[in-house]
Motif scaffolding. Sequence first.
Motif, PDB file in Angstrom:
ATOM      1  N   ARG A 156       0.833  -1.201   0.000  1.00 22.28           N
ATOM      2  CA  ARG A 156       0.000   0.000   0.000  1.00 22.28           C
ATOM      3  C   ARG A 156       0.874   1.261   0.000  1.00 22.28           C
ATOM      4  N   ALA A 159       2.550   1.484  -3.488  1.00 26.94           N
ATOM      5  CA  ALA A 159       1.583   1.787  -4.554  1.00 26.94           C
ATOM      6  C   ALA A 159       1.135   3.237  -4.446  1.00 26.94           C
ATOM      7  N   ASN A 160       0.908   3.682  -3.222  1.00 29.34           N
ATOM      8  CA  ASN A 160       0.517   5.078  -3.025  1.00 29.34           C
ATOM      9  C   ASN A 160       1.640   6.024  -3.452  1.00 29.34           C
ATOM     10  N   SER A 162       3.891   5.489  -5.643  1.00 30.99           N
ATOM     11  CA  SER A 162       3.989   5.469  -7.104  1.00 30.99           C
ATOM     12  C   SER A 162       2.940   6.354  -7.749  1.00 30.99           C
ATOM     13  N   ALA A 163       1.721   6.309  -7.221  1.00 30.47           N
ATOM     14  CA  ALA A 163       0.663   7.164  -7.775  1.00 30.47           C
ATOM     15  C   ALA A 163       0.990   8.632  -7.534  1.00 30.47           C
ATOM     16  N   ALA A 166       3.644   9.852  -9.971  1.00 32.25           N
ATOM     17  CA  ALA A 166       3.087  10.138 -11.302  1.00 32.25           C
ATOM     18  C   ALA A 166       2.293  11.442 -11.277  1.00 32.25           C
ATOM     19  N   GLU A 167       1.526  11.658 -10.215  1.00 29.62           N
ATOM     20  CA  GLU A 167       0.792  12.930 -10.095  1.00 29.62           C
ATOM     21  C   GLU A 167       1.770  14.108 -10.096  1.00 29.62           C
ATOM     22  N   GLU A 169       4.715  14.259 -11.387  1.00 26.52           N
ATOM     23  CA  GLU A 169       5.318  14.428 -12.711  1.00 26.52           C
ATOM     24  C   GLU A 169       4.350  15.123 -13.662  1.00 26.52           C
ATOM     25  N   VAL A 170       3.078  14.733 -13.597  1.00 22.47           N
ATOM     26  CA  VAL A 170       2.090  15.394 -14.462  1.00 22.47           C
ATOM     27  C   VAL A 170       1.941  16.856 -14.036  1.00 22.47           C
TER      28      VAL A 170
ATOM     29  N   VAL B  52      -4.521  16.926  -9.692  1.00 23.55           N
ATOM     30  CA  VAL B  52      -3.901  17.445 -10.917  1.00 23.55           C
ATOM     31  C   VAL B  52      -4.907  17.269 -12.057  1.00 23.55           C
ATOM     32  N   ILE B  55      -4.941  14.860 -15.207  1.00 18.16           N
ATOM     33  CA  ILE B  55      -5.032  13.396 -15.085  1.00 18.16           C
ATOM     34  C   ILE B  55      -6.449  12.887 -15.388  1.00 18.16           C
ATOM     35  N   LEU B 133       2.865   9.553 -18.534  1.00 22.14           N
ATOM     36  CA  LEU B 133       2.771   9.756 -17.084  1.00 22.14           C
ATOM     37  C   LEU B 133       1.382   9.422 -16.546  1.00 22.14           C
ATOM     38  N   PHE B 137       0.285   6.759 -13.737  1.00 25.08           N
ATOM     39  CA  PHE B 137      -0.642   7.047 -12.644  1.00 25.08           C
ATOM     40  C   PHE B 137      -1.725   5.961 -12.555  1.00 25.08           C
ATOM     41  N   SER B 140      -0.379   2.753 -11.191  1.00 23.14           N
ATOM     42  CA  SER B 140      -0.180   2.822  -9.743  1.00 23.14           C
ATOM     43  C   SER B 140      -1.519   2.780  -9.013  1.00 23.14           C
ATOM     44  N   ARG B 141      -2.478   3.500  -9.546  1.00 24.81           N
ATOM     45  CA  ARG B 141      -3.806   3.531  -8.920  1.00 24.81           C
ATOM     46  C   ARG B 141      -4.423   2.131  -8.913  1.00 24.81           C
ATOM     47  N   PHE B 143      -2.830  -0.637  -8.571  1.00 25.25           N
ATOM     48  CA  PHE B 143      -2.245  -1.394  -7.461  1.00 25.25           C
ATOM     49  C   PHE B 143      -2.738  -0.870  -6.119  1.00 25.25           C
ATOM     50  N   GLU B 144      -2.996   0.426  -6.041  1.00 24.95           N
ATOM     51  CA  GLU B 144      -3.606   0.957  -4.816  1.00 24.95           C
ATOM     52  C   GLU B 144      -4.969   0.299  -4.562  1.00 24.95           C
ATOM     53  N   THR B 147      -4.490  -3.098  -3.218  1.00 26.22           N
ATOM     54  CA  THR B 147      -4.050  -3.167  -1.822  1.00 26.22           C
ATOM     55  C   THR B 147      -5.215  -2.869  -0.896  1.00 26.22           C
TER      56      THR B 147
END
Lengths: 347, 347
Positions: A156, A159-160, A162-163, A166-167, A169-170, B52, B55, B133, B137, B140-141, B143-144, B147
């Motif tokens: 968790r 994964a969080n 990683s999200a 990405a946010e 980076e955007v 963001v 997205i 990107l 996201f 990753s989401r 996988f969130e 979890t």
Amino acid sequence: MRTRHIAPQMTAQILPLGQARPQPTLDPMMALVATDLGRVNEVILARMQSEVPLIPELAGHLIAGGGKRMRPMLTLACARLLDYAGERHHKLAAAVEFIHTATLLHDDVVDGSSQRRGRRTANIIWGNPPSVLVGDFLFSRAFELMTEDGSVRVLRILANASAVIAEGEVDQLTAQRRIETSEDRYLHIIGSKTAALFAAACRIAAVVAERSEDVELALDAYGRNLGIAFQLVDDAIDYASDGATMGKDAGDDFRDGKVTLPVILAHARGSDEERRFWRDAIEGRRVSDDDLAHAKQLLERTGALADTLVRARHYAARAIDSLAGIGGAKARAALAEAAEFAVARAY
Amino acid sequence: MRTRHIAPQMTAQILPLGQARPQPTLDPMMALVATDLGRVNEVILARMQSEVPLIPELAGHLIAGGGKRMRPMLTLACARLLDYAGERHHKLAAAVEFIHTATLLHDDVVDGSSQRRGRRTANIIWGNPPSVLVGDFLFSRAFELMTEDGSVRVLRILANASAVIAEGEVDQLTAQRRIETSEDRYLHIIGSKTAALFAAACRIAAVVAERSEDVELALDAYGRNLGIAFQLVDDAIDYASDGATMGKDAGDDFRDGKVTLPVILAHARGSDEERRFWRDAIEGRRVSDDDLAHAKQLLERTGALADTLVRARHYAARAIDSLAGIGGAKARAALAEAAEFAVARAY
């Protein structure tokens, strides 16, 4: 050597955090985790393999390309801080490095970068398509490694992170070429794109060591503040070094129109004419080598670079304070010196 | 309508799998899962949000863009097959769709595609960087979401599928423009890039319903064979339709030098001159509209398109047989008709 680049007139008045160690290094942390890091490197090498030869070839170029393994080292050092005696963190530290490598591959595609760690980037050698896809592979492999460990809590956290990366980076993309970007927004962006993974890398050590949520949060705070310090310094170095010392193209941020803290400070402090220059530069109308040289002059004269490092020093100090009372003294000192090193890289 | 495109003289001798339903549809499966799918769509909409704004804007373009939700529907239908009465599969089906959407975003960047589902692709509208990107996201989401469900077994199945998808995509890249690509290698590639996620989408239903590994493997086999059938048909349609009927640019595979089964068969069956034509085309030297028209003629004359569909029919039949003796008759019939539909799309 870099002292000459970043506002030398300012550095004299900033006392080093560790006065007895005017040149802090990563050496104590590396010594602390050397054996563990060897195991992590074995996992990394074994798990970047694939029946598709291009995958280990491309991934290996970046993974073997002289990275410091900063993030997996943090996982290992934090586990050591908590006297964790098992081996679960080896796979997890490898997973952290895979996530980091995946984001580097995608970042270089996004920015069209040509150099990283002193070598040509994968997107230049193999092109964008395999860089995108091998990034996806490493990212997936990271999650596979985590599922082998089996801790849903670790999954968790990562994964969080990683999200959030990405946010960030955007968000950075949408802030690009916008000179109006505020310091708050900038801090939010680097908190996401960089510090989130530092925080997660540290935090999972507490999960593996089965410590309280308080300890988790303390390690999270250490990593998060360290990550912000690291990125602040990187953003200063981008204007202070040449490609040879930095291992990537200096001035990349300038040419890409990225609004980093040095620019925010110099723009805020500038005359009307200087503010026009910064707007023109960030919006892509003044990006020649002469313009970059002019930008560097403004950054030094306004104290923007030096004050970026003052900010970095603040976050490094907060990182160190986060660890107060946690774990063994030797590991804590190594982690503290790593935070000092994060700032000292600029000098 | 498509009957006229794909070797009509061959279709007469292939009996439909379901003779009482000469036009199988997804309607029975959609009716079976309609309520559940509404819940999944709510999860998708809620969880593609971000602070963001770009997205949800970019992700929404693709997610709202008329996809069939084939993969999440399979999760839902397989759960219904096993009389699963809970709600865990809603989040997991959304995770499956997020993984799929992430791979579409990255695929379109990799292939430089301009049209999908009858609309302009995200990479054309917003450019490659945000497509890469936002894909990260969504991945990753996904996988969130997993979890939050908390099943390490589900996480393992989907993390493995994701790694296999990326391997398949890289493998496809390295096979691109290589006319020597064998049918075996092609099948391996589509088994990875397409069928792995179909298999995982079905299999996780058995995990959620807490059924035996035999049931897991049966659903995995159903999804895997269905996925192969689906991709075979897609690869045939790419030569048989125009953009208006297909929702993406017809002839894309031809121009990209992708060696799909229709090409492999036509090349193997061709005269020396025809084999030279295929080599020139796949290596990028004959890709005009006239060349594409010539390719279509060869594909029809050699029966390559029709026989690709014979292969697809074989995998659809294997998918259906995988379900023998499992679950309720109504859901099983709906899943069987979905497999028939996968092939019938070509006619």
